[in-house]
Motif scaffolding. Structure first.
Motif, PDB file in Angstrom:
ATOM      1  N   GLY A 294       0.801  -1.225   0.000  1.00 17.53           N
ATOM      2  CA  GLY A 294       0.000   0.000   0.000  1.00 17.53           C
ATOM      3  C   GLY A 294       0.828   1.266   0.000  1.00 17.53           C
ATOM      4  O   GLY A 294       0.296   2.365   0.152  1.00 17.53           O
ATOM      5  N   TYR A 295       2.147   1.126  -0.160  1.00 17.67           N
ATOM      6  CA  TYR A 295       2.980   2.324  -0.288  1.00 17.67           C
ATOM      7  C   TYR A 295       2.695   2.979  -1.634  1.00 17.67           C
ATOM      8  O   TYR A 295       2.455   2.303  -2.626  1.00 17.67           O
ATOM      9  N   LEU A 320      11.019   6.712   9.506  1.00 21.65           N
ATOM     10  CA  LEU A 320      10.885   7.838   8.569  1.00 21.65           C
ATOM     11  C   LEU A 320      10.098   7.414   7.325  1.00 21.65           C
ATOM     12  O   LEU A 320       9.267   8.164   6.816  1.00 21.65           O
ATOM     13  N   LEU A 321      10.363   6.196   6.878  1.00 16.93           N
ATOM     14  CA  LEU A 321       9.612   5.684   5.719  1.00 16.93           C
ATOM     15  C   LEU A 321       8.131   5.563   6.089  1.00 16.93           C
ATOM     16  O   LEU A 321       7.235   5.949   5.330  1.00 16.93           O
ATOM     17  N   GLU A 322       7.878   5.062   7.294  1.00 18.00           N
ATOM     18  CA  GLU A 322       6.491   4.907   7.754  1.00 18.00           C
ATOM     19  C   GLU A 322       5.829   6.285   7.919  1.00 18.00           C
ATOM     20  O   GLU A 322       4.652   6.461   7.594  1.00 18.00           O
ATOM     21  N   GLY A 518      -5.792   2.156  11.117  1.00 12.92           N
ATOM     22  CA  GLY A 518      -4.599   2.245  10.268  1.00 12.92           C
ATOM     23  C   GLY A 518      -4.952   2.427   8.811  1.00 12.92           C
ATOM     24  O   GLY A 518      -6.134   2.615   8.461  1.00 12.92           O
ATOM     25  N   TYR A 519      -3.907   2.357   7.976  1.00  9.75           N
ATOM     26  CA  TYR A 519      -4.107   2.479   6.533  1.00  9.75           C
ATOM     27  C   TYR A 519      -4.037   1.101   5.901  1.00  9.75           C
ATOM     28  O   TYR A 519      -3.198   0.280   6.285  1.00  9.75           O
ATOM     29  N   VAL A 537       0.243   0.533   7.230  1.00 15.74           N
ATOM     30  CA  VAL A 537       0.929   1.108   8.395  1.00 15.74           C
ATOM     31  C   VAL A 537      -0.147   1.461   9.422  1.00 15.74           C
ATOM     32  O   VAL A 537      -1.303   1.699   9.060  1.00 15.74           O
ATOM     33  N   THR A 538       0.242   1.454  10.673  1.00  9.90           N
ATOM     34  CA  THR A 538      -0.711   1.831  11.711  1.00  9.90           C
ATOM     35  C   THR A 538      -0.869   3.351  11.721  1.00  9.90           C
ATOM     36  O   THR A 538      -0.151   4.068  11.033  1.00  9.90           O
TER      37      THR A 538
END
Ligand code: ATP
Ligand code: MG
Length: 553
Positions: A294-295, A320-322, A518-519, A537-538
């Motif tokens: 889902g990125y 940082l990526l999250e 979350g997503y 991600v949460t």
């Protein structure tokens, strides 16, 4: 505008001095695996610089090793670069240049700068010396040009078995730089190549291929990672002796990410040993894994922008990526309600058989996302963890006697519970307050707002909850076998969550926020009969909280 990085400084100086009219960069993956987030840094850098300065970028497959390379990888690499949002000017293969490289090698032989060595690889290694002591010359080093040409042609013709002879550059066996101690240029390998088939049985080494390919393409700035710094004198030596276009090599620090390995060899090992379902397992740091998880390409590019480029090695916090994906999804994700662990909620005073369709915002961050209608009736599902029969201190959600708001609907008062014969709560019974409908003027104050799903309309969905694949912060730095470093809780499966009906038709490439959870994005395996969602991600952001004030966003 942020400050220029060192490569931008170099390029601007080159353009200003007239050394180059137009810059040409390349992205040179070896097609022996899938691209990962580290490659994204290199892609963003190479394509980004060309974009910024009106230049071009070539995609060049560095396919000089027939043993490990496959067409499947070539296709995945192209798909992933395009998905990230970049388009190359030319698609080249190092193997396109095999004939030219061969001619270059003959040229060096004729100049007395290369020789065929019959030593075994062990003998060559033994004669190399050490960084603190010089090597010794091979007994074959002074062969005549004629003999070298004859032997090299016969190597190409397939007269000798693998490993019997190599072609070496004749530089300096006493050089303090080990790479200049007569490096091997060609080795014999009777092996089919994914593009040239069995045309060749000698293959150039990386050092003899890379710079020459750069030069043939007129690459002005050949950008690679720091470990190639020590190869640079050799890169320059070949170009100078061959008198070809003077490409120049520049190095930057590769991306290291906490809780992650970024080596194709190790990622392949995870796939082969079955610790993940494939290169595109949503826990993998590959671009295909991140996409499936889902990125978005925008979030990955933003991440690359934020980490910047420098020559000093460091480890970037995966947080940082999250953070980057959370920021992006907060702007774009459609809000939906999904109950992951359903508990029946019965509104005893709500008319049986009645359904209301309540308007809910699709995205409070984006008015243009509009509204949707969500069914509401007497029997709902709520989250088990949102109810406590005997609430502990600090628990503000539903408990007997309490008022809570159901998101976008009404305030309800919990009256009592229904238990099974073992005493477990199987349903919560509540009274709804008709005058508290959302959007109305009711003044009733509550301490929490809960998500819910109408039981009669609920769509059962499977939800995959991911956590970090590794439980140690620096898995790449550990000596233990990879599998002992894995996080045993990296995947939790919810077989039967209850989703609002609009999610039945959701397709991969759509992004959702499940309220309070979350997503999420539909997995590649999703179908309308069996919807499957990946948690990207949460909602909790650990990263921003850790940053000094003012940093981060
Ligand atoms: P790996 O160690 O994962 O096999 P690699 O360097 O062998 O990586 P290539 O296919 O040769 O993989 O890499 C293509 C380009 O991507 C190279 O220019 C390489 O320097 C760059 N690259 C690879 N890994 C990273 C990373 N972690 N950070 C930044 N750039 C990277
Ligand atoms: Mg490589």
């Amino acid at each position: 505008m942020s400050a220029k990085n060192f490569l931008e400084e170099i390029i601007e100086a080159d353009l200003k001095s007239g050394r180059h009219q137009r810059i040409v960069t390349r992205f040179p993956p070896e097609p022996n695996g899938y691209l990962h987030i580290g490659h994204a840094k290199s892609i963003h850098l190479n394509f980004g610089l060309a974009d910024k300065y009106g230049g071009i970028t070539n995609l060049r497959f560095d396919d000089t090793n027939p043993t490990t390379e496959e067409t499947e990888y070539v296709e995945s690499i192209k798909r992933d670069i395009r998905w990230l949002g970049y388009e190359w000017e030319n698609e080249f293969y190092a193997s396109d240049y095999f004939e030219r490289l061969y001619e270059f090698a003959e040229k060096l032989i004729r100049k007395g700068l290369a020789y065929v060595d019959d030593s075994t690889s062990e003998e060559i290694a033994a004669m190399k010396g050490t960084p603190t002591s010089p090597g010794i010359n091979s007994p074959y080093r002074n062969r005549s040009v004629e003999e070298n040409l004859d032997l090299f042609r016969r190597m190409r013709a397939g007269e000798f078995p693998d490993g019997m002879r190599v072609l070496r550059a004749k530089i300096d066996m006493a050089s303090p730089n080990m790479h200049l101690r007569d490096p091997v240029m060609y080795r014999i390998k009777h092996e089919a190549h994914h593009r040239t088939g069995t045309d060749w049985c000698i293959y150039p080494m990386y050092d003899f291929a890379h710079g020459q390919c750069d030069s043939l393409e007129g690459i002005t700035h050949s950008i690679c990672t720091m470990e190639f710094e020590v190869h640079r004198p050799l890169y320059e030596w070949f170009i100078e002796q061959l008198e070809i276009f003077p490409s120049r090599q520049y190095e930057f620090a590769r991306l290291n990410l906490s809780y992650t390995v970024l080596s194709k060899r190790k990622l392949l090992q995870l796939v082969n040993e079955g610790h993940v379902s494939g290169w595109d397992d949503p826990r993998m740091p590959t671009l295909s894994g991140l996409r499936r998880r889902g990125y978005t390409p925008e979030a990955i590019r933003e991440f690359c922008e934020r980490i910047g480029v420098a020559r000093r090695d460091n480890v970037v916090d995966v947080g940082l990526l999250e953070y980057c994906i959370r920021e992006d999804l907060n702007r774009r994700a459609q809000r939906r309600m999904v109950v992951l662990s359903p508990l029946k909620l019965i509104l005893t005073n709500y008319p049986e058989g009645q359904t209301e369709w309540l308007p809910l915002e699709n995205n409070p961050e984006d008015a243009s996302a509009g509204m949707r209608e969500v069914p509401f009736s007497r029997e709902l599902y709520m989250e088990q963890e949102d109810f406590m029969e005997m609430p502990v201190k600090g628990f503000l959600r539903m408990a007997p006697g309490r008022l809570v708001r159901l998101k976008g609907a009404y305030v309800v008062r919990c009256d009592d519970v229904v238990k099974d014969e073992k005493g477990a709560v199987v349903a919560v019974r509540a009274t709804y307050l008709p005058e508290t409908r959302s959007g109305g003027a009711s003044e009733v104050k509550v301490k929490s707002t809960l998500h819910w799903v109408c039981a009669a309309h609920a769509v059962p969905v499977k939800v995959l909850l991911y956590d970090r694949l590794f439980q140690v912060e620096h898995p790449a730095a550990q000596d233990e076998p990879l599998h002992t470093l894995l996080n045993p809780q990296s995947l939790a499966i919810v077989e039967q969550a209850m989703a609002e009906p609009s999610l039945r038709q959701a397709a991969p490439g759509e992004y959702f926020q499940f309220l309070r959870k979350g997503y999420f994005t539909p997995d590649l395996t999703t179908t309308p009969d069996r919807p499957v969602f990946n948690r990207t991600v949460t909602l909790k952001d650990h990263w921003a909280a850790k940053q000094p004030a003012g940093a981060g966003s």
